[in-house]
Design an enzyme around this catalytic site. Structure first.
Site, mmCIF file in Angstrom:
data_model
loop_
_atom_site.group_PDB
_atom_site.id
_atom_site.type_symbol
_atom_site.label_atom_id
_atom_site.label_comp_id
_atom_site.label_asym_id
_atom_site.label_seq_id
_atom_site.Cartn_x
_atom_site.Cartn_y
_atom_site.Cartn_z
ATOM 1 N N TYR A 119 0.927 -1.253 -0.102
ATOM 2 C CA TYR A 119 -0.141 -0.102 0.070
ATOM 3 C C TYR A 119 0.939 1.499 -0.169
ATOM 4 C CZ TYR A 119 -3.931 -3.047 0.387
ATOM 5 O OH TYR A 119 -4.926 -4.031 -0.065
ATOM 6 N N HIS A 133 -14.787 0.936 -0.077
ATOM 7 C CA HIS A 133 -13.757 0.037 0.222
ATOM 8 C C HIS A 133 -12.526 0.773 0.894
ATOM 9 C CE1 HIS A 133 -15.235 -2.819 -3.233
ATOM 10 N NE2 HIS A 133 -16.156 -3.107 -2.008
ATOM 11 N N THR A 150 -16.372 -0.927 -13.668
ATOM 12 C CA THR A 150 -16.401 -2.058 -12.861
ATOM 13 C C THR A 150 -16.852 -3.247 -13.184
ATOM 14 O OG1 THR A 150 -17.464 -2.810 -10.659
ATOM 15 C CG2 THR A 150 -18.470 -1.184 -11.811
HETATM 16 P P1 NAD Z 1 -12.174 -4.575 -11.792
HETATM 17 O O1 NAD Z 1 -10.823 -4.848 -11.813
HETATM 18 O O2 NAD Z 1 -12.827 -5.980 -11.252
HETATM 19 O O3 NAD Z 1 -12.938 -4.077 -13.094
HETATM 20 C C1 NAD Z 1 -12.496 -3.092 -13.814
HETATM 21 C C2 NAD Z 1 -13.435 -2.608 -14.843
HETATM 22 O O4 NAD Z 1 -12.907 -1.700 -15.674
HETATM 23 C C3 NAD Z 1 -13.329 -4.035 -16.119
HETATM 24 O O5 NAD Z 1 -14.745 -4.066 -16.443
HETATM 25 C C4 NAD Z 1 -12.705 -3.202 -17.122
HETATM 26 O O6 NAD Z 1 -13.263 -3.896 -18.663
HETATM 27 C C5 NAD Z 1 -13.081 -1.745 -16.927
HETATM 28 N N1 NAD Z 1 -12.081 -0.780 -17.458
HETATM 29 C C6 NAD Z 1 -10.799 -1.139 -18.010
HETATM 30 N N2 NAD Z 1 -10.108 0.045 -18.636
HETATM 31 C C7 NAD Z 1 -11.324 1.168 -18.430
HETATM 32 C C8 NAD Z 1 -11.226 2.224 -18.933
HETATM 33 N N3 NAD Z 1 -10.255 2.944 -19.466
HETATM 34 N N4 NAD Z 1 -12.339 2.957 -18.778
HETATM 35 C C9 NAD Z 1 -13.606 2.539 -18.227
HETATM 36 N N5 NAD Z 1 -13.546 1.129 -17.674
HETATM 37 C C10 NAD Z 1 -12.314 0.426 -18.095
HETATM 38 O O7 NAD Z 1 -12.641 -3.687 -10.953
HETATM 39 P P2 NAD Z 1 -13.682 -3.433 -9.709
HETATM 40 O O8 NAD Z 1 -14.973 -3.714 -10.232
HETATM 41 O O9 NAD Z 1 -13.588 -1.823 -9.306
HETATM 42 O O10 NAD Z 1 -13.248 -4.288 -8.529
HETATM 43 C C11 NAD Z 1 -11.933 -4.167 -8.067
HETATM 44 C C12 NAD Z 1 -11.778 -3.976 -6.529
HETATM 45 O O11 NAD Z 1 -10.254 -3.550 -6.510
HETATM 46 C C13 NAD Z 1 -12.480 -2.906 -6.050
HETATM 47 O O12 NAD Z 1 -13.034 -3.314 -4.865
HETATM 48 C C14 NAD Z 1 -11.457 -1.665 -5.748
HETATM 49 O O13 NAD Z 1 -11.741 -1.077 -4.461
HETATM 50 C C15 NAD Z 1 -10.080 -2.358 -5.880
HETATM 51 N N6 NAD Z 1 -9.274 -1.661 -6.689
HETATM 52 C C16 NAD Z 1 -9.115 -0.235 -6.651
HETATM 53 C C17 NAD Z 1 -8.255 0.491 -7.412
HETATM 54 C C18 NAD Z 1 -8.245 1.932 -7.228
HETATM 55 O O14 NAD Z 1 -8.649 2.380 -6.115
HETATM 56 N N7 NAD Z 1 -7.834 2.851 -8.473
HETATM 57 C C19 NAD Z 1 -7.502 0.028 -8.613
HETATM 58 C C20 NAD Z 1 -7.603 -1.452 -8.511
HETATM 59 C C21 NAD Z 1 -8.536 -1.997 -7.708
#
Ligand code: NAD
Length: 232
Positions: A53, A104, A174
């Protein structure tokens, strides 16, 4: 003013250079989720988890909101916009969104392992790391203020309430794989228009969703144009 409730996930921040969760080449291919995103992983190897982190925080400090984040903030001129994000970054806030609910947790905050209500802001650029031995005012080790897999999601209740109050619902970036966030759509009244922005196919169990198969930046621009035409 119409109330737009927006549910965002990791894809929202992809164009800011922050890796998503499940896309191939995503962050979690390199770091097994059981090690860095569970209470058991933290108990087993706190240094590994804190370092993971710390690196995410360093990455965030050199990232900027993308035009998608900015576009959502700009929608506040004409709509009441309430954001529910699964993201732990603060890019919605940096872009100027005034109402952001973090389901989260938040990367730029630490929490006492003994007292979940004891939260410490990690705002300064030179003071953003948490190390083994860093303690809160209660004398207990600090941990990232993140909801790990297997932990309760305290903000789900207000997120459910918001979802039930939407006039327009928008889902961005998502995969709808992580519960309970993925279930929020079930609380959106049936007559409320739902938009989904994602460059890939996402399975959402609902009829009549307006799919915008684009990345967040382009997708939000298209959404904003459509909403203004329909509602202003
Ligand atoms: P996920 O990784 O499961 O899904 C990501 C989605 O984003 C996919 O459907 C993908 O096709 C789409 N995507 C990819 N590029 C994109 C773009 N340029 N524009 C729009 N959409 C795009 O993510 P999730 O459903 O958020 O679940 C992941 C978990 O991990 C969550 O709980 C989150 O808290 C955590 N997480 C957070 C971060 C962050 O804070 N930025 C990063 C990674 C994971």
């Amino acid at each position: 003013m119409k109330k737009i409730v927006v549910l965002t996930g990791a894809g929202m921040s992809a164009e800011s250079g922050i890796a998503t969760f499940r896309d191939s080449g995503g962050l979690w291919d390199k770091y097994p989720v059981e090690q860095v995103a569970t209470p058991e992983g933290f108990a087993q190897n706190p240094k590994l988890v804190l370092d993971f982190y710390n690196i995410r925080r360093k990455e965030l400090l050199s990232s900027e909101p993308n035009p998608g984040h900015v576009g959502l903030a700009e929608l506040e001129k004409d709509f009441e916009v309430r954001i529910i994000t699964q993201n732990i970054d603060n890019l919605h806030e940096q872009a100027g969104s005034s109402s952001v609910l973090h389901l989260h947790g938040e990367l730029m905050k630490a929490q006492s392992v003994k007292n979940p209500g004891l939260i410490v802001e990690l705002t300064e650029k030179d003071n953003y790391e948490i190390q083994v031995g860093d303690k809160g005012s209660d004398g207990a080790q600090l941990r990232p203020f993140i909801v790990w897999f297997g932990e309760a999601v305290p903000m789900i209740e207000p997120a459910i309430e918001l979802s039930a109050q939407a006039d327009i619902y928008v889902i961005i970036g998502t995969s709808l794989n992580v519960y309970p966030a993925a279930g929020l759509l079930n609380y959106v009244p049936k007559d409320v228009p739902v938009y989904l922005i994602d460059p890939k196919e996402v399975t959402a169990y609902r009829e009549g969703i307006r799919i915008i198969r684009k990345g967040a930046s382009e997708g939000v621009a298209e959404l904003a144009g459509e909403l203004k035409k329909l509602y202003l």
